[in-house]
Design an enzyme around this catalytic site. Sequence first.
Site, short mmCIF file in Angstrom:
data_model
loop_
_atom_site.label_atom_id
_atom_site.label_comp_id
_atom_site.label_asym_id
_atom_site.label_seq_id
_atom_site.Cartn_x
_atom_site.Cartn_y
_atom_site.Cartn_z
N GLY A 91 0.82 -1.22 0.00
CA GLY A 91 0.00 0.00 0.00
C GLY A 91 0.85 1.25 0.00
O GLY A 91 2.07 1.20 0.11
N LYS A 114 4.45 11.71 -3.51
CA LYS A 114 5.33 10.69 -2.94
C LYS A 114 6.22 11.37 -1.90
O LYS A 114 6.96 12.29 -2.25
CB LYS A 114 6.18 10.10 -4.06
N ASP A 126 8.97 5.99 7.69
CA ASP A 126 8.68 7.36 8.14
C ASP A 126 7.74 8.13 7.20
O ASP A 126 7.36 9.27 7.48
CB ASP A 126 9.98 8.15 8.36
N GLY A 127 7.41 7.51 6.07
CA GLY A 127 6.47 8.17 5.16
C GLY A 127 7.08 9.30 4.35
O GLY A 127 6.38 9.99 3.61
N ARG A 177 3.53 13.65 -8.84
CA ARG A 177 3.63 13.01 -10.14
C ARG A 177 2.25 12.74 -10.72
O ARG A 177 1.25 12.73 -9.99
CB ARG A 177 4.49 11.76 -10.08
N ARG A 184 -2.01 -1.19 -10.09
CA ARG A 184 -0.83 -2.03 -10.29
C ARG A 184 -1.26 -3.50 -10.28
O ARG A 184 -2.36 -3.81 -9.80
CB ARG A 184 0.15 -1.84 -9.11
N ASP A 253 4.21 -4.73 -7.46
CA ASP A 253 3.58 -3.47 -7.04
C ASP A 253 4.13 -2.29 -7.83
O ASP A 253 3.61 -1.18 -7.73
CB ASP A 253 3.77 -3.24 -5.54
N ASP A 263 7.72 4.37 -10.57
CA ASP A 263 8.64 4.21 -9.45
C ASP A 263 10.10 4.10 -9.87
O ASP A 263 10.69 3.02 -9.90
CB ASP A 263 8.23 3.02 -8.56
P1 AMP Z 1 8.89 1.35 -3.53
O1 AMP Z 1 10.13 0.55 -3.42
O2 AMP Z 1 9.10 2.85 -3.50
O3 AMP Z 1 8.05 0.94 -4.67
O4 AMP Z 1 8.07 1.06 -2.19
C1 AMP Z 1 7.68 -0.23 -1.78
C2 AMP Z 1 6.76 -0.12 -0.60
O5 AMP Z 1 7.42 0.45 0.53
C3 AMP Z 1 5.52 0.74 -0.82
O6 AMP Z 1 4.46 0.17 -0.12
C4 AMP Z 1 5.93 2.06 -0.22
O7 AMP Z 1 4.81 2.84 0.16
C5 AMP Z 1 6.74 1.61 0.97
N1 AMP Z 1 7.73 2.62 1.40
C6 AMP Z 1 8.89 2.96 0.79
N2 AMP Z 1 9.53 3.91 1.46
C7 AMP Z 1 8.78 4.21 2.55
C8 AMP Z 1 8.91 5.12 3.65
N3 AMP Z 1 9.96 5.94 3.77
N4 AMP Z 1 7.92 5.13 4.57
C9 AMP Z 1 6.87 4.33 4.47
N5 AMP Z 1 6.69 3.44 3.48
C10 AMP Z 1 7.63 3.38 2.52
MG MG Z 2 6.45 1.22 -5.58
#
Ligand code: AMP
Ligand code: MG
Length: 494
Positions: A91, A114, A126-127, A177, A184, A253, A263
């Site tokens: 998610g 993002k 940390d979001g 973006r 997905r 994803d 991504d």
């Molecule tokens: P990604 O590799 O960017 O496609 O992310 C894979 C998953 O990890 C997704 O569910 C993202 O929302 C989550 N995610 C990546 N970085 C963070 C972060 N700093 N804080 C929270 N969730 C993250």
């Molecule tokens: Mg992703």
Amino acid sequence: MTRHDPTFAFDNSYARELDGLFVPWQGAAVPQPRMLRFNRALAAELGLDAAALDGDAGAAIFAGSVSPDGAAPLAMAYAGHQFGGFSPQLGDGRALLVGEVIDRHGRRRDIHLKGSGQTPFSRGGDGKAVLGPVLREYLVGEAMHALGVPTTRALAAVTTGEEVRRDGMKPGAVLARVAASHLRVGTFQFFAVRDDPDKLRRLADYAIARHHPDLAGRDDRYLALLTRVRDAQAALVAQWMLVGFVHGVMNTDNMTISGETIDYGPCAFLDAYDPGAVFSSIDQFGRYAYANQPAIAQWNLARFAETLLGLIDGADRERAVRLASEAVNAFPQIYREAWLVRLRGKFGLAEARDGDAALADGLFQAMEGQGVDFTKLFRALATAVRGDAAPARALFADPVAGFDAWLARYRARFAEEAMPADARAAAMDAVNPLYIPRNHLVEEALEAALAGDMAPFDRLLAAVTDPYRPRPGLERHAEPAPADFGPYTTFCGT
Ligand code: AMP
Ligand code: MG
């Protein structure tokens, strides 16, 4: 005086039609949102008031701390296979879908953030996002768009005024973006694994209405959706391969239903051609290496197909499996054709002939182990068409080993088509880029940006968003990394 009112004409179909597939959510407040780069041309294409948004008002919105009128911000639920292992719940852990707008061409497009803070899907993260990766995604996404590769686009890069802990403290940033949608393979997997056929059907019908409305109402629409996604992914990966792009994290994803690249984390472009090229520090076994990308796309497609079996035929499982398997098994052939059609364009060939596939394979065989700069080679082939083969030969460590013989075959092949050499070479130059976001230039641009100097970023962005036309002052941007740049490693875009 004109009053600029940054109103968005939102029409939020996902929020309206797919309750249960997301969590309504707001972005975190940040200390000092500042607009760093704003894509005015894209804003205009979306029907937004670019002048009103290119400043503090836009910064607050695209940082996620202010929700504009009519937005329905939400965190999307999805699952996914990451490096082959299944996570039933991923998610949007640091992202939000702000809303959808209909652009000037009548296309529905998501506006998405993002790095906008924690959500119920953050799983301890940390979001946040930080400046380097945000600018990287901006650059590479816009470059891919200019290369004609389907992709999400960068609308804005905003700094938050916050320090974010990574490998040391880094400046916080948010990327806004734009995508045809954020559906997905993992979105489908989320509901398939929860055995929720009702939501899955709603999701599939939504995807059909949004991306393939001509299929709506057809009895075989779910199988048709599968074949459309297959064809879009085959075309997409063919285009990646022909610009030397390595995505780096082709988890399910990160594979869209629309067929757009999404991504940009640990992605990179080839300098020297190398089928085994891997840049990502976390891809230890080369699962997502350059030459593996078509096979991985097919593997991901098979995971998508599995989610659709009950919809393809709810009464006869065997029949559903047979139909879905046929669709998935055709991927290599469809990919190969998509690749060959585009490679013909890169070769300046107008007609399809028997033997073209062998000619194409012959070039890649000749390149192997020769340290050939992938991007420069195709421009040099146009120079060879004009009559001077020296620049192409010079790219090979040993042209006598295979390239010379290939060049003779290539010459004989294009001689079969009546076209003046100049016209052929010009057609080639219109599809073979001079400027791609080369890894050393991206690093240089990001390093300077972190030190407060955006000039290298802007220069590189200008080069890669107009990639076919040579311009004075950009000579360096058409050259591979200097030898002392060394092997390149990317880190996951966090
Ligand atoms: P990604 O590799 O960017 O496609 O992310 C894979 C998953 O990890 C997704 O569910 C993202 O929302 C989550 N995610 C990546 N970085 C963070 C972060 N700093 N804080 C929270 N969730 C993250
Ligand atoms: Mg992703």
